[in-house]
Design a protein around this motif. Structure first.
Motif, mmCIF file in Angstrom:
data_model
loop_
_atom_site.group_PDB
_atom_site.id
_atom_site.type_symbol
_atom_site.label_atom_id
_atom_site.label_comp_id
_atom_site.label_asym_id
_atom_site.label_seq_id
_atom_site.Cartn_x
_atom_site.Cartn_y
_atom_site.Cartn_z
ATOM 1 N N MET A 131 0.831 -1.214 0.000
ATOM 2 C CA MET A 131 0.000 0.000 0.000
ATOM 3 C C MET A 131 0.863 1.260 0.000
ATOM 4 O O MET A 131 0.651 2.195 -0.755
ATOM 5 C CB MET A 131 -0.926 -0.042 1.225
ATOM 6 N N LYS A 167 1.541 4.242 -3.037
ATOM 7 C CA LYS A 167 1.360 5.698 -2.987
ATOM 8 C C LYS A 167 2.560 6.417 -3.587
ATOM 9 O O LYS A 167 2.395 7.432 -4.263
ATOM 10 C CB LYS A 167 1.064 6.141 -1.553
ATOM 11 N N ALA A 191 2.017 5.985 -7.126
ATOM 12 C CA ALA A 191 0.925 6.852 -7.616
ATOM 13 C C ALA A 191 1.461 8.254 -7.905
ATOM 14 O O ALA A 191 1.123 8.853 -8.935
ATOM 15 C CB ALA A 191 -0.198 6.912 -6.582
ATOM 16 N N PRO A 225 -4.148 11.361 2.851
ATOM 17 C CA PRO A 225 -3.415 10.654 3.912
ATOM 18 C C PRO A 225 -2.007 10.208 3.513
ATOM 19 O O PRO A 225 -1.340 9.539 4.296
ATOM 20 C CB PRO A 225 -4.284 9.438 4.210
ATOM 21 N N ILE A 226 -1.540 10.556 2.334
ATOM 22 C CA ILE A 226 -0.192 10.130 1.929
ATOM 23 C C ILE A 226 0.838 10.701 2.903
ATOM 24 O O ILE A 226 0.734 11.864 3.332
ATOM 25 C CB ILE A 226 0.128 10.575 0.472
ATOM 26 N N ARG A 227 1.806 9.860 3.263
ATOM 27 C CA ARG A 227 2.855 10.343 4.174
ATOM 28 C C ARG A 227 3.766 11.288 3.404
ATOM 29 O O ARG A 227 4.038 11.089 2.224
ATOM 30 C CB ARG A 227 3.645 9.162 4.735
#
Lengths: 259, 395
Positions: B1, B5, B8, B223-225
């Motif tokens: 997951m 990201k 992405a 919510p991406i770090r």
């Protein structure tokens, strides 16, 4: 008693003013307190309105709740997640829309929906179904393949709104949701907020438009000069008079007290 | 997951870049094409300037020219030398000034003795005057040829010893080594510049540009770090910058023989004599350097409020990078691995060593390790900056 989905405890935000800002604001104070020990709660399934004039601290409060900026002191929790210690968790639970958030001009609403669905970790099939539903609800299908740069303000606002809700959040925070929109798009957005209310979503909006609060909100917090003047159900706040009259009563009281 | 990201963000950056044909052309294709044509043109222009134009027949006059000197000069200059009277020299000088003639050679009286070996060395040696026009490239070239022929002849008649006059080849360097030296001198500096400009073409736009347009806030609300956002940006921009660097490098390698006029000298000057190991080492150095540069440029861009401000802030960094590139032109690469702990300097020196066939794998490994470690520090800094409201929203 419904569950508290947003809990705000002594939330404070101070901004250090530069010499230039002090001159512009005609003040000698080096620090501006944009939000001053705010305390309030938003309950599951209700629409909460933060009402106040420009510069009262509404947007600052919403930006803190959405973790874009950090509080100077105090704390807030969104669905149990701390905005200070668990910003990632908070962001995964909320949908936040403000005019400050822009979409990249180069991409189409169609591409951006998929991209933000990826970032929110929405499974592809769920994202596809949600896109079909939301695009059809807001009439985005006809310009889904057009670059954002070529969209009108209303179309952009619709695209931003849909993209901010790509992950179907339980808590929706909208900063001045109808600002700058033409009457048709403003009506679409207001109707959508009513739909969210009917779906028992928890919605928090900030606005300076009395009619919007009266139409949508279950409870309201009136914020003046960074302080919460009153926070209760709409009926309790109004006390038999119109919201506008009640607001100016509170506003004048606050200004008298400040002298 | 988590990796999804990062991927992405990378996909979005690629879609942004490769979806814009104009951007692809100006950032990837144009640098290579421009460098190829520019260097080829510079090479042929320099060749024309310092050599005789093909088929050009110089106009030469001489006074008192001995027969055997005339034959020798005519053969070297490829033209008939017209003999004139000593009294006419002034008018021929004017012709040279007016570029109507190229050379006037005035031999002293009794010059035959100088050319048939009967002259006796004297304290006041007789002088041969060669009049030419330095503003006229043909005249200058003819003068240089004539002076060299006469000088050579003078040396041979008062011969005490010769240097390298036999038929064999005295330069014992292999062709590869000789060409390698040229590559080692030119390429590290050029590559450092190409890598930097490749990064400059994309990084400020992607970081400061997103900040300026307000689109970074839309990413920061997901919510991406922040570290994944930083890594996604740096990896994707690194790939694009490498492609831009490769384009410039291919353009240079193809144009270098023309720039250095090696085709005329007969030296085989292509990069085919570098082996797969050389290219692998070069690839590792380039990739680690580009990642470091992209991370550095991204950090500086994150501080800037606009792409324009980022460009201004990055100018001194560009100059430092260029100076570091120049160090690779001076002397040979250091052997002490400690010297390879200096970021960017290590890259320039490694590339110099690779091009001159003197690369030490330990130094290459130290360089790549140091560059990636510094990139790691930059990613950490960028992550902190993405998390800082002061930097991102100027509050």
């Amino acid at each position: 008693m419904p569950r508290e989905l947003i809990t705000v405890n002594d939330l404070t935000k101070e901004f250090v003013l530069s010499t230039k800002q002090r001159k512009l604001n005609n003040t000698s104070e080096k620090v501006k307190i944009a939000a001053n020990k705010l305390n309030f709660s938003v309950y599951e399934g209700e629409v909460f309105g933060l009402l106040g004039p420009n510069g009262a601290g509404k947007t600052t409060t919403l930006r803190m709740l959405s973790t874009l900026i950090k509080p100077t002191s105090g704390e807030a929790f969104v669905d149990g997640a701390s905005i200070v210690r668990e910003p990632d968790r908070v962001r995964s639970r909320i949908g936040f829309l403000t005019s400050e958030l822009k979409l990249e001009q180069f991409f189409t609403p169609d591409y951006l929906f998929d991209f933000f669905a990826d970032l929110h970790g929405v499974p592809a099939d769920v994202a596809k179904a949600r896109k079909a539903e939301m695009f059809s609800r807001f009439g985005i299908n006809e310009f889904a393949g057009v670059k954002v740069a070529n969209l009108s303000t209303g179309m952009k606002q619709k695209a931003s709104l849909v993209i901010s809700l790509v992950h179907d959040p339980d808590v929706v925070i909208f900063d001045e949701p109808t600002n700058g929109l033409d009457i048709i798009t403003a009506k679409t957005v207001t109707d959508f907020l009513l739909d969210l209310k009917a779906e028992k979503k928890t919605v928090m909006i900030s606005t300076h438009i009395f009619s919007l609060v009266e139409k949508l909100c279950d409870r309201v917090g009136i914020i003046i000069d960074g302080k919460m003047a009153v926070c209760d159900s709409l009926d309790a706040v109004c006390g038999g008079i119109s919201l506008e009259d009640r607001f100016f009563e509170l506003y004048n009281d606050a200004k008298e007290a400040a002298k | 997951m988590k990796n999804n990201k990062i991927w992405a963000i990378m996909r979005k950056e690629f879609a942004r870049f490769f979806g814009d044909k104009r951007l692809v052309f100006t950032s990837i294709l144009l640098p290579g094409l421009l460098i190829y044509f520019l260097y080829s043109f510079m090479g042929s222009a320099m060749g024309d300037m310092f050599g005789n134009e093909d088929g050009y027949v110089p106009v030469c006059y001489a006074v008192n020219v001995p027969a055997n000197a005339e034959a020798m000069l005519e053969a070297a200059l490829g033209t008939d030398i017209q003999t004139i009277d000593a009294a006419e020299t002034e008018s021929y000088k004017q012709q040279i000034t007016a570029s109507e003639a190229d050379l006037l050679m005035v031999f002293p009286e009794g010059a035959e003795a100088l050319f048939n070996g009967t002259a006796v060395p004297a304290e006041d040696a007789p002088m041969i005057a060669l009049y030419f026009n330095s503003a006229n490239t043909e005249s200058l070239a003819v003068y240089q040829t004539a002076a060299a022929v006469l000088d050579g002849y003078e040396s041979s008649v008062t011969n005490l010893f010769d240097i390298n006059m036999g038929d064999e080849s005295y330069d014992l360097a292999t062709e590869e080594e000789a060409a390698g030296q040229i590559f080692a001198m030119m390429m590290p500096m050029l590559l450092m510049m190409f890598m930097f400009s490749g990064c400059m073409a994309v990084a400020p736009e992607s970081i400061a540009g997103e900040k300026e347009r307000g689109t970074i806030a839309t990413l920061l609300i997901t919510p991406i770090r922040r570290s994944h956002l930083a890594l996604g940006k740096i990896f994707s921009l690194g790939v694009i910058a490498v492609l831009s660097g490769v384009s410039s490098t291919v353009g240079t390698v193809l144009a270098l023989p023309k720039l250095m006029n090696f085709e005329d000298s007969g030296l085989n000057m292509d990069a085919s004599f570098y082996g797969i190991t050389d290219y692998l080492m070069l690839g590792c150095v380039i990739v680690s350097t580009v990642l470091l540069l992209v991370a550095l440029i991204s950090c500086i861009s994150a501080f800037a409020k606009s792409v324009k401000e980022a460009g201004t802030a990055l100018t001194p960094v560009m100059l430092i990078n260029m100076l570091i590139g120049v160090t690779a032109m001076l002397g040979s690469a250091p052997t002490n691995p400690v010297m390879y702990c200096i970021p960017l300097y290590n890259s320039a020196q490694c590339m110099s060593a690779i091009f001159s066939f003197a690369a030490d794998p330990v130094n290459i490994a130290v360089t790549c390790g140091v560059n990636l470690a510094v990139m790691g520090v930059m990613v950490f800094l960028l992550t902190r900056m993405f998390d800082s409201e002061k930097v991102m929203f100027s509050v």
